[in-house]
Design a protein around this motif. Sequence first.
Motif, short mmCIF file in Angstrom:
data_model
loop_
_atom_site.label_atom_id
_atom_site.label_comp_id
_atom_site.label_asym_id
_atom_site.label_seq_id
_atom_site.Cartn_x
_atom_site.Cartn_y
_atom_site.Cartn_z
N GLU A 124 -5.65 12.61 1.07
CA GLU A 124 -4.93 11.54 0.94
C GLU A 124 -5.22 10.92 -0.32
O GLU A 124 -6.42 10.81 -0.53
CB GLU A 124 -5.34 10.67 2.35
N GLU A 125 -4.40 10.15 -0.65
CA GLU A 125 -4.54 9.38 -1.97
C GLU A 125 -3.58 7.89 -1.91
O GLU A 125 -2.56 8.13 -1.30
CB GLU A 125 -4.15 9.88 -3.33
N THR A 126 -4.53 6.93 -2.20
CA THR A 126 -3.64 5.75 -1.75
C THR A 126 -3.92 4.59 -2.96
O THR A 126 -5.00 4.61 -3.58
CB THR A 126 -4.41 4.99 -0.58
N ILE A 127 -2.96 3.78 -2.98
CA ILE A 127 -2.88 2.56 -4.06
C ILE A 127 -2.61 1.41 -3.27
O ILE A 127 -1.42 1.44 -2.67
CB ILE A 127 -1.96 2.85 -5.40
N LEU A 128 -3.45 0.54 -3.30
CA LEU A 128 -3.36 -0.79 -2.67
C LEU A 128 -3.21 -1.89 -3.76
O LEU A 128 -4.16 -2.01 -4.40
CB LEU A 128 -4.55 -1.24 -1.62
N VAL A 129 -1.99 -2.51 -3.64
CA VAL A 129 -1.89 -3.41 -4.74
C VAL A 129 -1.68 -4.68 -4.33
O VAL A 129 -1.02 -5.22 -3.36
CB VAL A 129 -0.49 -3.15 -5.39
N ILE A 130 -2.47 -5.85 -4.67
CA ILE A 130 -2.48 -7.10 -4.44
C ILE A 130 -2.24 -8.15 -5.50
O ILE A 130 -3.03 -8.00 -6.36
CB ILE A 130 -3.97 -7.43 -3.47
N ARG A 131 -1.39 -8.83 -5.34
CA ARG A 131 -1.13 -10.04 -6.24
C ARG A 131 -2.13 -10.98 -6.85
O ARG A 131 -2.94 -11.30 -5.80
CB ARG A 131 0.22 -10.76 -6.15
N ASP A 132 -2.45 -10.95 -7.80
CA ASP A 132 -3.26 -11.97 -8.32
C ASP A 132 -4.84 -11.56 -8.35
O ASP A 132 -5.79 -12.12 -8.54
CB ASP A 132 -3.18 -13.48 -7.89
N VAL A 133 -4.94 -10.16 -7.58
CA VAL A 133 -6.36 -9.79 -7.34
C VAL A 133 -6.58 -8.49 -8.10
O VAL A 133 -7.32 -8.31 -8.89
CB VAL A 133 -6.65 -9.52 -5.85
N GLY A 134 -5.65 -7.57 -7.76
CA GLY A 134 -5.91 -6.24 -8.48
C GLY A 134 -5.33 -5.00 -7.83
O GLY A 134 -4.38 -5.29 -6.73
N VAL A 135 -5.81 -3.94 -8.31
CA VAL A 135 -5.26 -2.65 -7.69
C VAL A 135 -6.43 -1.76 -7.13
O VAL A 135 -7.47 -1.60 -7.82
CB VAL A 135 -4.53 -1.69 -8.58
N GLN A 136 -6.19 -1.35 -6.10
CA GLN A 136 -7.51 -0.35 -5.44
C GLN A 136 -6.84 1.02 -5.34
O GLN A 136 -5.83 1.15 -4.54
CB GLN A 136 -7.89 -0.89 -4.25
N VAL A 137 -7.65 2.13 -5.98
CA VAL A 137 -7.04 3.57 -5.92
C VAL A 137 -8.36 4.10 -5.20
O VAL A 137 -9.29 4.05 -5.38
CB VAL A 137 -7.08 4.27 -7.40
N GLU B 247 1.02 -1.32 0.14
CA GLU B 247 -0.05 -0.11 -0.18
C GLU B 247 0.76 1.07 -0.11
O GLU B 247 1.91 1.22 0.87
CB GLU B 247 -0.73 -0.06 1.17
N TYR B 248 0.55 2.09 -1.00
CA TYR B 248 1.27 3.21 -1.03
C TYR B 248 0.48 4.59 -0.62
O TYR B 248 -0.65 4.56 -1.51
CB TYR B 248 1.88 3.45 -2.43
N ILE B 249 0.90 5.35 0.28
CA ILE B 249 -0.13 6.44 0.77
C ILE B 249 0.51 7.85 0.54
O ILE B 249 1.66 7.89 0.97
CB ILE B 249 -0.51 6.17 2.22
N MET B 250 -0.06 8.54 -0.16
CA MET B 250 0.22 9.93 -0.22
C MET B 250 -0.51 11.03 0.54
O MET B 250 -1.89 11.10 0.24
CB MET B 250 0.25 10.36 -1.61
N THR B 251 -0.04 11.75 1.44
CA THR B 251 -0.85 12.46 2.38
C THR B 251 -0.33 13.82 2.21
O THR B 251 0.91 14.32 2.21
CB THR B 251 -0.67 12.05 3.72
N SER B 252 -1.51 14.74 1.98
CA SER B 252 -1.24 16.36 1.98
C SER B 252 -0.85 16.76 3.41
O SER B 252 -1.60 16.54 4.26
CB SER B 252 -2.47 16.93 1.35
N ASP B 253 0.14 17.74 3.64
CA ASP B 253 0.33 18.48 4.72
C ASP B 253 -0.27 19.72 4.71
O ASP B 253 -0.17 20.44 5.80
CB ASP B 253 2.09 18.56 5.10
#
Length: 168
Positions: free
Chosen positions: A69-82, A14-20
């Motif tokens: 905040e913006e997030t990308i969750l990457v799961i092998r063999d399942v997909g990506v959630q933005v 999971e990659y999370i970008m948060t605004s300050d």
Amino acid sequence: MTFRCYSHADNTREYIMTSDAKRINSYDFMLVFLCLSLAYILGTTYTCYTVVSLLIVSRILVKLFMVTEETILVIRDVGVQVKTVYLGGRSSSRFIDRSKISDIIINEAITMMHIRVYLAIIVEGEDRMVVVFQHLLPRLNVLLQAYHGARSIIFNEKDNSDVPLEFS
């Protein structure tokens, strides 16, 4: 902006970008000062109430659509959630199935004044790419880390996100 990476398991990142950005900033104080000045100049008239109300409502609407905040969750063999989270607490998510992901790329957008670099997912059967971190637009070094990590999970490639990068 703050960037965080969490590895929940060998097959999930999971990659999370948060605004300050602060919730209340100098523009809000300037708006209050402007409203008080208008009330003093125009007095307690219908025009004054209308102008002040429009200013306040427009600022509230702008604040409600600010991305925190913006997030990308990457799961092998399942997909990506933005996922995108807004200042008011509202969030919107989009899931992309692994079978529909054609590629994950870093692309450049050129405007009259700027060159923006962004991370995008090309989805089969769709006309448009899904842009990750589209509101906060992190720097290239952050995008490269998310790019290499996402590709290593989705396409089973070697993860190069820890390799130091040099730019000339």
